[in-house]
Structures are given as structure tokens and as C-alpha cells.
Design an enzyme around this catalytic site. Structure first.
Site, PDB file in Angstrom:
ATOM      1  N   TRP A 130       0.838  -1.208   0.000  1.00 31.54           N
ATOM      2  CA  TRP A 130       0.000   0.000   0.000  1.00 31.54           C
ATOM      3  C   TRP A 130       0.861   1.242   0.000  1.00 31.54           C
ATOM      4  O   TRP A 130       0.506   2.249  -0.631  1.00 31.54           O
ATOM      5  CB  TRP A 130      -1.010  -0.025   1.141  1.00 31.54           C
ATOM      6  CG  TRP A 130      -2.085  -1.039   0.854  1.00 31.54           C
ATOM      7  CD1 TRP A 130      -2.315  -2.206   1.518  1.00 31.54           C
ATOM      8  CD2 TRP A 130      -3.035  -1.009  -0.232  1.00 31.54           C
ATOM      9  NE1 TRP A 130      -3.347  -2.892   0.917  1.00 31.54           N
ATOM     10  CE2 TRP A 130      -3.809  -2.182  -0.155  1.00 31.54           C
ATOM     11  CE3 TRP A 130      -3.305  -0.109  -1.263  1.00 31.54           C
ATOM     12  CZ2 TRP A 130      -4.833  -2.481  -1.055  1.00 31.54           C
ATOM     13  CZ3 TRP A 130      -4.325  -0.399  -2.166  1.00 31.54           C
ATOM     14  CH2 TRP A 130      -5.076  -1.565  -2.056  1.00 31.54           C
TER      15      TRP A 130
ATOM     16  N   ASP B 206      -2.135   6.514   6.326  1.00 32.48           N
ATOM     17  CA  ASP B 206      -3.161   5.618   5.794  1.00 32.48           C
ATOM     18  C   ASP B 206      -3.434   4.565   6.860  1.00 32.48           C
ATOM     19  O   ASP B 206      -2.619   3.671   7.098  1.00 32.48           O
ATOM     20  CB  ASP B 206      -2.653   4.966   4.498  1.00 32.48           C
ATOM     21  CG  ASP B 206      -3.645   3.968   3.911  1.00 32.48           C
ATOM     22  OD1 ASP B 206      -4.692   3.710   4.535  1.00 32.48           O
ATOM     23  OD2 ASP B 206      -3.354   3.445   2.807  1.00 32.48           O
TER      24      ASP B 206
ATOM     25  N   LYS C 185     -12.672  -1.979   5.637  1.00 28.99           N
ATOM     26  CA  LYS C 185     -11.860  -2.939   6.377  1.00 28.99           C
ATOM     27  C   LYS C 185     -12.400  -3.079   7.797  1.00 28.99           C
ATOM     28  O   LYS C 185     -12.801  -4.145   8.210  1.00 28.99           O
ATOM     29  CB  LYS C 185     -10.393  -2.499   6.408  1.00 28.99           C
ATOM     30  CG  LYS C 185      -9.808  -2.094   5.055  1.00 28.99           C
ATOM     31  CD  LYS C 185      -9.591  -3.279   4.133  1.00 28.99           C
ATOM     32  CE  LYS C 185      -9.319  -2.882   2.682  1.00 28.99           C
ATOM     33  NZ  LYS C 185      -8.155  -2.065   2.428  1.00 28.99           N
TER      34      LYS C 185
HETATM   35  C1  PLP Z   1      -7.600  -1.518   1.134  1.00 23.61           C
HETATM   36  C2  PLP Z   1      -6.531  -0.515   1.324  1.00 23.61           C
HETATM   37  C3  PLP Z   1      -6.387   0.585   0.466  1.00 23.61           C
HETATM   38  C4  PLP Z   1      -7.261   0.777  -0.746  1.00 23.61           C
HETATM   39  O1  PLP Z   1      -8.515   1.163  -0.390  1.00 23.61           O
HETATM   40  P1  PLP Z   1      -9.648   1.427  -1.497  1.00 23.61           P
HETATM   41  O2  PLP Z   1     -10.826   1.767  -0.663  1.00 23.61           O
HETATM   42  O3  PLP Z   1      -9.805   0.167  -2.290  1.00 23.61           O
HETATM   43  O4  PLP Z   1      -9.202   2.547  -2.341  1.00 23.61           O
HETATM   44  C5  PLP Z   1      -5.386   1.488   0.731  1.00 23.61           C
HETATM   45  N1  PLP Z   1      -4.577   1.349   1.796  1.00 23.61           N
HETATM   46  C6  PLP Z   1      -4.695   0.314   2.651  1.00 23.61           C
HETATM   47  C7  PLP Z   1      -3.765   0.215   3.810  1.00 23.61           C
HETATM   48  C8  PLP Z   1      -5.676  -0.637   2.447  1.00 23.61           C
HETATM   49  O5  PLP Z   1      -5.791  -1.680   3.293  1.00 23.61           O
END
Ligand code: PLP
Length: 359
Positions: free
Chosen positions: A101, A171, A195
Site C-alpha cells: 500500500w 493511511d 476494512k
Molecule cells: C484496502 C486498502 C487501500 C485501498 O482502499 P480502497 O478503498 O480500495 O481505495 C489502501 N490502503 C490500505 C492500507 C488498504 O488496506
């Protein structure tokens, strides 16, 4: 019967939340309509959104000088929107690369500014968080970006970086609300909801107020944090139903005892699985013990020829979505807030049986 769903996302939600949503589906609180059918500008939905924000703030103890935005686009969109919203008159940003990521964030930001990779865990295949004293930070950077939980590699920060006054952007998609966070240490916290918060379609951005107003002129209005903050995230239609479900999840978290209690349970769940992995000679996890994720736990079987049989057997035991991400292979168990400890116990019991009979 509900299965134990170890998906990395979209992921398991609390059963009681789903039940309540079902009960309220056709007629929300006597309104005669579903939340899905409500105007986002009506008093019912505004009440739902305000309560969701207030509960989120309570859960994470968000200070008053931070705005909480309910947006769309996911964390992937934010990868572009972060430089767009934060560069101001600066031209570069620092990124720490701890895995898949981080790499995506770095690649996207590179379209909008000069990216300095201040530290990288590539030398050990992204199985650890580089120590702060190895980071090459640029004091002129617009911000420092980290991914505090690498969903694919299973690497989590258990400490807060010190960026010497440069805004820290995190993030937190896959571990937000899983643990206590000192929000005041961050300039921006963001994540997709699917998530650990609720359904897909909702993106949370928590931004310190003084960082608003630095957007590049090309920033789309719907993704301009200041414009959205000035309009209480209703410059355009927000993802109303996802906000409603997220709000029910926040209420559920508060009922459980808030983040302190949920963090305790998450530690207990993760320890159960890691302790078993560490004493086993059949299964292994490659991540440095100090940097292991409590949410996403990748593991390998000693013989990958058994992977398919392992997954098939898991399915027969009512456990699904254990296949690892294609980039790292093997298995991965995502054990978010809504995964009950019984699910982790069932997984460990199955793993033991599989090791005994096939290992
Ligand atoms: C799933 C995830 C993303 C991507 O998220 P989207 O909603 O599909 O854009 C980005 N960063 C992390 C750490 C993730 O787990």
C-alpha cells in the site's frame, strides 16, 4: 448460518449491526422509508450523519481542532488527493515504504509532486518498519506519509513517528478504530471504511484544521477537503447508506466499551494466532515480532503444495477468505474488530488438526 469471514476487505461486520440494519431497512424510526431513500439534506439523515461523526470523535478522542470528513473514492483516491490538498506552495513530500500500500501511495503521489522515499523496508522484503533513526526526512517536505498498517504484508506501526513539525499523514485503512491513537500527533488520518468500519463506498479523512486551504487549484471540488469541511461533507451527495452503517458500527463499538476494550480483545485475538504460529514448525509468519499487525496476519504452510487442501478444509469448517494476497502468496487471516474470538479459536483448532494430519 454465518461463516467466519477472514476477508481483508470488504470484511466482516458485527452481526447485531446487520440485524439492526435489516430491522430498520423498510422503515427507519417511523419515517416510512429506508435510509437509502432519504435526502441527504433532510433532518433525518443530517441527524444520522451528525451522530455518526460525534460517536467517531468520541471513540478516537478526536481533538476539536480536527475536522472529520465523510467522502467517497477510497484510500486509493486519497493517494492522489493528499498531494493535491496538502502541497500548497511546496513541491515535494516524504514517503516511508513499508509494503504494497505504501508503494501504491508513492506511485500515485509521484504524478503530482516530487516524492522522496525517506525509508524503505524493501531490503528485507517488507517484513518490518524501518527504525526512525534511519529515516532521511526533508524539512522542506509538504508532509510525511506512512501506511500504519500494511494490510497485505501484515506490518503495523506500534509507535508514532516524529516528523519534527512536518505534518504526518497516515493511511490507517485497515486498523483504524482497532487501537487507541493520539490523533494530535497526526496532520491527517485517512482510510477506506470497508476494512474495519463499515461497507465500501465511504472514506474517512481526519484533518487538522490549519492544513485546510492548501489545495492545488486543479483539485476537484468534491475532493477538496476545505470545500467539503465548509459544507459538512455535503458539497455533493455523500455515501449515505454507508455512513448510516458506519454509524451503527460506532454505536456497537461504544456499547462494547469503546476502543480501550476493543484493543484489549484485538491483542488477545492476535496473540492466540501468533503464539500458535511461533511454536509451530509447520506454519510461519515472516514479520519482525515488534512490527506485527494485529489485524492482518499472513502465514505460510511449510509445503505450499498443501495450500489448496488447507483452504478447502477451512471452508468445510465454515472459515473462508484465508487465501493470502497474490503478491505474497500463502495464507492471510484478517481479524478485524468484528471478528469474534471464537472465530480465531476455530481457526487455530483447524490449523492444529491440519498440521497433525497433513504436516
Ligand atoms: C484496502 C486498502 C487501500 C485501498 O482502499 P480502497 O478503498 O480500495 O481505495 C489502501 N490502503 C490500505 C492500507 C488498504 O488496506
Amino acid at each position: 448460518m454465518r461463516t467466519f469471514n477472514f476477508s481483508a476487505g470488504p470484511a466482516v461486520l458485527p452481526e447485531s449491526v446487520l440485524q439492526r440494519a435489516a430491522d430498520e431497512m423498510l422503515d427507519w424510526h417511523g419515517s416510512g422509508m429506508s435510509v437509502m431513500e432519504m435526502s441527504h439534506r433532510g433532518k433525518e439523515f443530517i441527524g444520522i450523519a451528525k451522530k455518526a461523526e460525534a460517536d467517531f470523535r468520541k471513540l478516537l478522542a478526536v481533538p476539536d481542532n480536527y475536522r472529520v470528513l465523510f467522502l467517497q473514492g477510497g484510500a486509493m483516491a486519497e493517494n492522489a488527493l493528499i498531494p493535491m490538498n496538502l502541497l500548497g506552495d511546496k513541491t515535494s513530500a516524504d514517503y516511508v515504504n513499508t509494503g504494497e500500500w505504501s508503494k501504491k501511495s508513492i506511485k500515485e503521489a509521484g504524478k503530482y509532486c516530487k516524492v522522496n522515499v525517506a525509508a524503505s523496508a524493501a531490503d528485507r522484503d517488507f517484513t518490518y518498519v524501518p527504525a526512525q533513526d534511519t529515516w532521511q526526512l526533508d524539512p522542506q517536505a509538504a508532509y510525511v506519509h506512512v501506511c500504519t498498517n500494511e494490510t497485505i504484508g501484515g506490518v503495523e506501526y506500534h509507535w508514532v513517528p516524529d516528523t519534527h513539525g512536518v505534518p504526518l499523514v497516515a493511511d490507517m485503512s485497515s486498523h483504524i478504530l482497532s487501537r487507541a491513537v493520539d490523533v494530535s500527533k497526526y496532520g491527517v488520518i485517512y482510510g477506506g471504511a470497508q476494512k474495519n468500519i463499515g461497507p465500501a463506498g465511504l472514506t474517512l479523512v481526519v484533518v487538522r484544521e490549519d492544513l485546510l486551504g492548501r489545495a492545488l487549484p486543479i483539485t476537484p471540488s468534491a475532493f477538496n477537503w476545505k470545500e467539503q469541511a465548509d459544507n459538512d461533507s455535503m458539497l455533493n451527495t455523500p455515501p449515505t447508506y454507508s455512513i448510516y452503517i458506519a454509524g451503527l458500527v460506532f454505536e456497537w463499538l461504544l456499547e462494547q466499551g469503546g476502543i480501550a476494550e476493543i484493543e484489549k480483545r484485538n491483542i488477545e485475538k492476535a496473540s492466540l494466532l501468533y503464539d500458535y504460529l511461533d511454536q509451530s514448525r509447520f506454519y510461519s509468519n515472516p514479520v519482525a515480532k515488534t512490527d506485527r499487525s494485529r489485524m492482518n496476519i499472513p502465514f505460510r504452510l511449510a509445503d505450499s503444495a498443501l495450500d489448496e487442501a488447507f483452504l478447502q478444509g477451512a471452508k468445510e469448517h465454515n472459515m473462508v477468505q484465508l487465501k493470502g494476497h497474490r503478491v505474497v502468496g500463502g495464507m492471510r487471516a484478517s481479524i478485524y474488530n468484528a471478528m469474534p474470538i471464537e472465530g480465531v479459536r476455530a481457526l487455530v483448532a483447524y490449523m492444529k488438526e491440519f498440521e497433525r494430519t497433513r504436516g
